[in-house]
Scaffold this motif. Structure first.
Motif, mmCIF file in Angstrom:
data_model
loop_
_atom_site.group_PDB
_atom_site.id
_atom_site.type_symbol
_atom_site.label_atom_id
_atom_site.label_comp_id
_atom_site.label_asym_id
_atom_site.label_seq_id
_atom_site.Cartn_x
_atom_site.Cartn_y
_atom_site.Cartn_z
ATOM 1 N N ALA A 70 50.504 -42.967 -26.682
ATOM 2 C CA ALA A 70 50.816 -41.541 -26.540
ATOM 3 C C ALA A 70 50.156 -40.951 -25.304
ATOM 4 N N GLN A 71 48.986 -41.435 -24.960
ATOM 5 C CA GLN A 71 48.279 -40.908 -23.792
ATOM 6 C C GLN A 71 48.946 -41.321 -22.484
ATOM 7 N N VAL A 72 49.690 -42.438 -22.501
ATOM 8 C CA VAL A 72 50.402 -42.865 -21.288
ATOM 9 C C VAL A 72 51.441 -41.828 -20.896
ATOM 10 N N VAL A 73 52.156 -41.296 -21.890
ATOM 11 C CA VAL A 73 53.221 -40.338 -21.618
ATOM 12 C C VAL A 73 52.677 -39.115 -20.891
ATOM 13 N N SER A 74 51.559 -38.578 -21.383
ATOM 14 C CA SER A 74 50.984 -37.394 -20.735
ATOM 15 C C SER A 74 50.222 -37.762 -19.469
ATOM 16 N N GLY A 75 49.585 -38.930 -19.461
ATOM 17 C CA GLY A 75 48.798 -39.323 -18.295
ATOM 18 C C GLY A 75 49.639 -39.548 -17.059
ATOM 19 N N VAL A 76 50.809 -40.167 -17.218
ATOM 20 C CA VAL A 76 51.689 -40.401 -16.077
ATOM 21 C C VAL A 76 52.217 -39.080 -15.532
ATOM 22 N N GLY A 77 52.260 -38.052 -16.381
ATOM 23 C CA GLY A 77 52.695 -36.740 -15.909
ATOM 24 C C GLY A 77 51.816 -36.217 -14.781
ATOM 25 N N PHE A 78 50.511 -36.491 -14.820
ATOM 26 C CA PHE A 78 49.622 -36.072 -13.742
ATOM 27 C C PHE A 78 49.943 -36.822 -12.451
ATOM 28 N N LEU A 79 50.286 -38.100 -12.579
ATOM 29 C CA LEU A 79 50.672 -38.874 -11.394
ATOM 30 C C LEU A 79 51.942 -38.303 -10.780
ATOM 31 N N GLY A 80 52.914 -37.971 -11.628
ATOM 32 C CA GLY A 80 54.159 -37.397 -11.131
ATOM 33 C C GLY A 80 53.953 -36.046 -10.490
ATOM 34 N N ALA A 81 53.036 -35.244 -11.043
ATOM 35 C CA ALA A 81 52.785 -33.919 -10.481
ATOM 36 C C ALA A 81 52.264 -34.008 -9.048
ATOM 37 N N GLY A 82 51.536 -35.072 -8.748
ATOM 38 C CA GLY A 82 51.027 -35.246 -7.393
ATOM 39 C C GLY A 82 52.097 -35.584 -6.378
ATOM 40 N N MET A 83 53.283 -35.957 -6.854
ATOM 41 C CA MET A 83 54.377 -36.295 -5.949
ATOM 42 C C MET A 83 55.285 -35.112 -5.659
ATOM 43 N N ILE A 84 55.103 -34.031 -6.401
ATOM 44 C CA ILE A 84 55.958 -32.857 -6.234
ATOM 45 C C ILE A 84 55.292 -31.895 -5.261
ATOM 46 N N ILE A 85 55.964 -31.579 -4.181
ATOM 47 C CA ILE A 85 55.425 -30.689 -3.163
ATOM 48 C C ILE A 85 56.449 -29.607 -2.847
ATOM 49 N N LEU A 86 55.949 -28.516 -2.273
ATOM 50 C CA LEU A 86 56.808 -27.406 -1.878
ATOM 51 C C LEU A 86 56.703 -27.226 -0.373
ATOM 52 N N GLN A 87 57.829 -27.355 0.318
ATOM 53 C CA GLN A 87 57.874 -27.188 1.762
ATOM 54 C C GLN A 87 58.986 -26.223 2.118
ATOM 55 N N LYS A 88 58.604 -25.122 2.747
ATOM 56 C CA LYS A 88 59.584 -24.150 3.227
ATOM 57 C C LYS A 88 60.557 -23.755 2.124
ATOM 58 N N GLN A 89 59.979 -23.384 0.971
ATOM 59 C CA GLN A 89 60.743 -22.902 -0.174
ATOM 60 C C GLN A 89 61.660 -23.970 -0.774
ATOM 61 N N THR A 90 61.419 -25.232 -0.450
ATOM 62 C CA THR A 90 62.210 -26.326 -1.006
ATOM 63 C C THR A 90 61.294 -27.272 -1.767
ATOM 64 N N ILE A 91 61.639 -27.575 -3.007
ATOM 65 C CA ILE A 91 60.834 -28.480 -3.821
ATOM 66 C C ILE A 91 61.276 -29.913 -3.576
ATOM 67 N N LYS A 92 60.309 -30.787 -3.296
ATOM 68 C CA LYS A 92 60.594 -32.195 -3.058
ATOM 69 C C LYS A 92 59.819 -33.041 -4.061
ATOM 70 N N GLY A 93 60.385 -34.175 -4.413
ATOM 71 C CA GLY A 93 59.675 -35.148 -5.230
ATOM 72 C C GLY A 93 59.965 -35.095 -6.714
ATOM 73 N N LEU A 94 60.809 -34.170 -7.160
ATOM 74 C CA LEU A 94 61.079 -34.058 -8.589
ATOM 75 C C LEU A 94 61.741 -35.319 -9.140
ATOM 76 N N THR A 95 62.744 -35.825 -8.417
ATOM 77 C CA THR A 95 63.448 -37.019 -8.894
ATOM 78 C C THR A 95 62.519 -38.228 -8.920
ATOM 79 N N THR A 96 61.691 -38.377 -7.887
ATOM 80 C CA THR A 96 60.759 -39.497 -7.844
ATOM 81 C C THR A 96 59.731 -39.392 -8.968
ATOM 82 N N ALA A 97 59.220 -38.192 -9.213
ATOM 83 C CA ALA A 97 58.261 -37.992 -10.303
ATOM 84 C C ALA A 97 58.890 -38.321 -11.650
ATOM 85 N N ALA A 98 60.131 -37.889 -11.848
ATOM 86 C CA ALA A 98 60.831 -38.212 -13.093
ATOM 87 C C ALA A 98 61.065 -39.709 -13.211
ATOM 88 N N GLY A 99 61.340 -40.369 -12.057
ATOM 89 C CA GLY A 99 61.540 -41.813 -12.061
ATOM 90 C C GLY A 99 60.276 -42.563 -12.442
#
Length: 219
Positions: free
Chosen positions: A71-100
């Protein structure tokens, strides 16, 4: 039994690498190594969660929950994915990779639990989804403007070559901003509108063929 468990972990790592290859081919934030390690780590935690405490079963008044570590893996990997999501010039990048990456962890847990068909099927669905949906639905939901950053040599004719290539591809130039540094390199920020006949991958490949271009980044 431990050899079988190790086989599960290796299989999860291989499946993770397959997902990572698709991401690397699109030059996304997480590639083969990241997905490989996530798959191995998730499978390892799942095996540990299911089988790692069997020697404690004879203890009196001891209650074991084999799902706690998993159960902790599911939430723990969420922190790793959050580090891949960035905001540049009002555009969000990395959502698909984080979900992957999050889905790769789920695949690793499934294989770690011995559900080879479920885990392997998940790999096929993830790769097909990221590939086919990018090509078919991506154009329908394409943003009005794409922001591209290019670093190129400041030689004679560099900008003319870039603009000529955009015109050849029928790419509409909405805005352009340039900055020349001390190394005689030019940083170019472009706002573009892509035609239906030219997607991101085609444009990226065409721009990389230019002599003066050194680096391209979608923003």
């Amino acid at each position: 039994m431990e050899w079988e468990w190790l086989l599960r972990i290796a299989a999860a790592g291989l499946c993770g690498a397959i997902i990572g290859y698709e991401r690397k081919s699109r030059m996304k934030e997480a590639g083969i190594k990241t997905h490989f390690i996530v798959g191995i780590g998730a499978a390892l935690m799942m095996v540990l969660s299911k089988y790692g405490f069997g020697d404690q079963s004879d203890w009196p008044n001891l209650s074991l929950d084999p799902s706690r570590i998993a159960a902790q893996v599911v939430s723990g990997v969420g922190f790793l994915g959050a580090g891949m999501i960035i905001l540049q010039k009002q555009t969000i990048k990395g959502l698909t990779t984080a979900a992957g990456v999050w889905s790769t962890a789920g695949m690793g847990m499934a294989i770690g639990a011995g559900l080879y068909i479920v885990g392997g099927g998940a790999v096929i669905l993830i790769v097909l989804g990221q590939t086919l949906l990018q090509r078919s639905i991506g154009r329908l939901g394409q943003a009005a403007a794409e922001h591209v950053g290019i670093r190129m040599e400041g030689g004679e004719g560099a900008m003319e070559e870039l603009l000529a290539k955009l015109k050849e591809l029928q790419v509409s130039l909405i805005a352009i901003q340039t900055d020349r540094d001390d190394k005689r390199e030019i940083s170019v920020d472009l706002s573009l509108k892509l035609p239906a006949s030219c997607d991101k991958e085609n444009l990226l490949a065409a721009l990389h063929e230019l002599v003066h271009v050194r680096h391209i980044e979608w923003q």
